[in-house]
Scaffold this active site. Structure first.
Site, PDB file in Angstrom:
ATOM      1  N   ASP A 229       0.859  -1.182   0.000  1.00 36.94           N
ATOM      2  CA  ASP A 229       0.000   0.000   0.000  1.00 36.94           C
ATOM      3  C   ASP A 229       0.897   1.234   0.000  1.00 36.94           C
ATOM      4  O   ASP A 229       1.661   1.451   0.946  1.00 36.94           O
ATOM      5  CB  ASP A 229      -0.911   0.018   1.232  1.00 36.94           C
ATOM      6  CG  ASP A 229      -1.912  -1.115   1.217  1.00 36.94           C
ATOM      7  OD1 ASP A 229      -2.456  -1.396   0.142  1.00 36.94           O
ATOM      8  OD2 ASP A 229      -2.134  -1.725   2.283  1.00 36.94           O
ATOM      9  N   LEU A 230       0.833   2.027  -1.032  1.00 33.82           N
ATOM     10  CA  LEU A 230       1.726   3.158  -1.218  1.00 33.82           C
ATOM     11  C   LEU A 230       1.726   4.078  -0.002  1.00 33.82           C
ATOM     12  O   LEU A 230       0.679   4.603   0.394  1.00 33.82           O
ATOM     13  CB  LEU A 230       1.331   3.955  -2.467  1.00 33.82           C
ATOM     14  CG  LEU A 230       2.206   5.157  -2.805  1.00 33.82           C
ATOM     15  CD1 LEU A 230       3.641   4.716  -3.086  1.00 33.82           C
ATOM     16  CD2 LEU A 230       1.623   5.917  -3.995  1.00 33.82           C
ATOM     17  N   ASP A 231       2.898   4.273   0.586  1.00 35.98           N
ATOM     18  CA  ASP A 231       3.116   5.183   1.720  1.00 35.98           C
ATOM     19  C   ASP A 231       2.229   4.865   2.917  1.00 35.98           C
ATOM     20  O   ASP A 231       1.910   5.754   3.715  1.00 35.98           O
ATOM     21  CB  ASP A 231       2.885   6.644   1.282  1.00 35.98           C
ATOM     22  CG  ASP A 231       3.943   7.122   0.309  1.00 35.98           C
ATOM     23  OD1 ASP A 231       5.023   6.508   0.262  1.00 35.98           O
ATOM     24  OD2 ASP A 231       3.677   8.106  -0.412  1.00 35.98           O
ATOM     25  N   GLU A 232       1.831   3.611   3.069  1.00 47.74           N
ATOM     26  CA  GLU A 232       0.954   3.256   4.187  1.00 47.74           C
ATOM     27  C   GLU A 232       1.500   2.098   5.006  1.00 47.74           C
ATOM     28  O   GLU A 232       0.770   1.436   5.729  1.00 47.74           O
ATOM     29  CB  GLU A 232      -0.457   2.925   3.672  1.00 47.74           C
ATOM     30  CG  GLU A 232      -1.180   4.118   3.066  1.00 47.74           C
ATOM     31  CD  GLU A 232      -2.618   3.804   2.684  1.00 47.74           C
ATOM     32  OE1 GLU A 232      -3.122   2.755   3.109  1.00 47.74           O
ATOM     33  OE2 GLU A 232      -3.217   4.619   1.967  1.00 47.74           O
TER      34      GLU A 232
END
Length: 288
Positions: A229-232
């Protein structure tokens, strides 16, 4: 070597049970080891127990293999997984960058003066721009260009560098490419990314200019483990600084650069000092 650098580090985790602290401290006492720092946490929601202990042997001729064998026998009763780190250990690292050099410069400086116990084995980039910086430090620089069509081949080269160097940690120091699900899985728990943290969130080009247009009052940065999950991914550290109406877009960018450097360096230090435990989607962190 200073007092801290002469300490051994024992980290362990297991299900919560009566006696978890005692099994660690009692074995260290019986092994004639003096505890210099200790942190533990019992997560009442998940039922997990986490402990980090620094110690120094009081007797001459500390036998690491015998210690690990003996402690494993005691730890088995608690289903406790543990790791022992010797004094002076420097974690092998690969750094990934694109064109921005502020985070890379900061890490290289801290590495050069011995502030971070890391061994930078290689720098990987999708651009050639920072090759002279790597060359000045005597670190191999790998330029792997990437397009949408060549991404699988490019990431295969990246993974080959990680394996060949024996890197235990990959630092994405403003690497402006989204990693594939496959590479994220391979690097799970051992790749740290840094990105800006602005509220409200601004994505796309020139986020600090967008933030200026909205009159934000805080700029910040988040360092986290990567996942699909992008940047998560699980957060390790966050930093923040106030801004005002008197700060122009270039001021926000400058403050953002500074806080990104500090936040990333702190996250790397916590990781390599074995102060971070990954637990589901969260982190347990024992600060200095």
């Amino acid at each position: 070597m200073g007092p801290k650098e002469s300490n051994w580090i024992l980290v362990a985790q297991c299900p919560s049970r009566l006696g978890t602290v005692d099994v660690v401290t009692r074995f260290l006492k019986e092994s004639r080891c003096y505890i210099t720092e200790q942190h533990s946490f019992d997560d009442r929601l998940s039922g997990g127990f986490f402990i980090r202990t620094e110690f120094r042997p009081e007797a001459e001729g500390f036998d690491q293999a015998a210690f690990e064998t003996g402690f494993a026998e005691r730890a088995a009763e608690f289903a406790m997984h543990f790791e022992l780190t010797a004094p002076g250990t420097r974690m092998p690292v690969v750094i990934m960058v694109s064109k921005a050099d502020h985070c890379l410069n900061d890490l290289l400086y801290r590495y050069r003066i011995g502030q971070l116990p890391i061994d930078i084995r290689a720098i990987v980039s999708n651009h050639p721009d920072l090759a002279p910086l790597a060359e000045w430090h005597g670190i191999p620089y790998h330029h792997f260009p990437i397009t949408a069509d060549t991404k699988p081949e490019q990431e295969a080269k990246v993974w080959a560098v990680v394996e060949e160097t024996g890197a235990e940690l990959v630092i994405l120091a403003r690497y402006m490419q989204v990693l594939s699900s496959d590479l994220c899985e391979k690097l799970s728990g051992r790749a740290i990314n840094i990105h800006h943290s602005l509220l409200p969130g601004f994505k796309g080009a020139k986020p600090y200019h967008q933030a200026y247009d909205k009159g934000v009052k805080l700029v910040g940065a988040t360092a986290h483990y990567i996942n699909d999950d992008l940047d998560e991914g699980p957060i390790i550290t966050q930093g923040v600084e106030s801004v005002s109406h008197a700060d122009y877009p270039e001021d926000l960018v400058a403050k953002g650069r500074d806080i990104e450097c500090l936040t990333l360096a702190r996250a790397v230090a916590l990781h390599v000092e074995r102060r971070v435990f990954l637990h589901a989607s969260r982190t347990i962190i024992f600060e200095r």
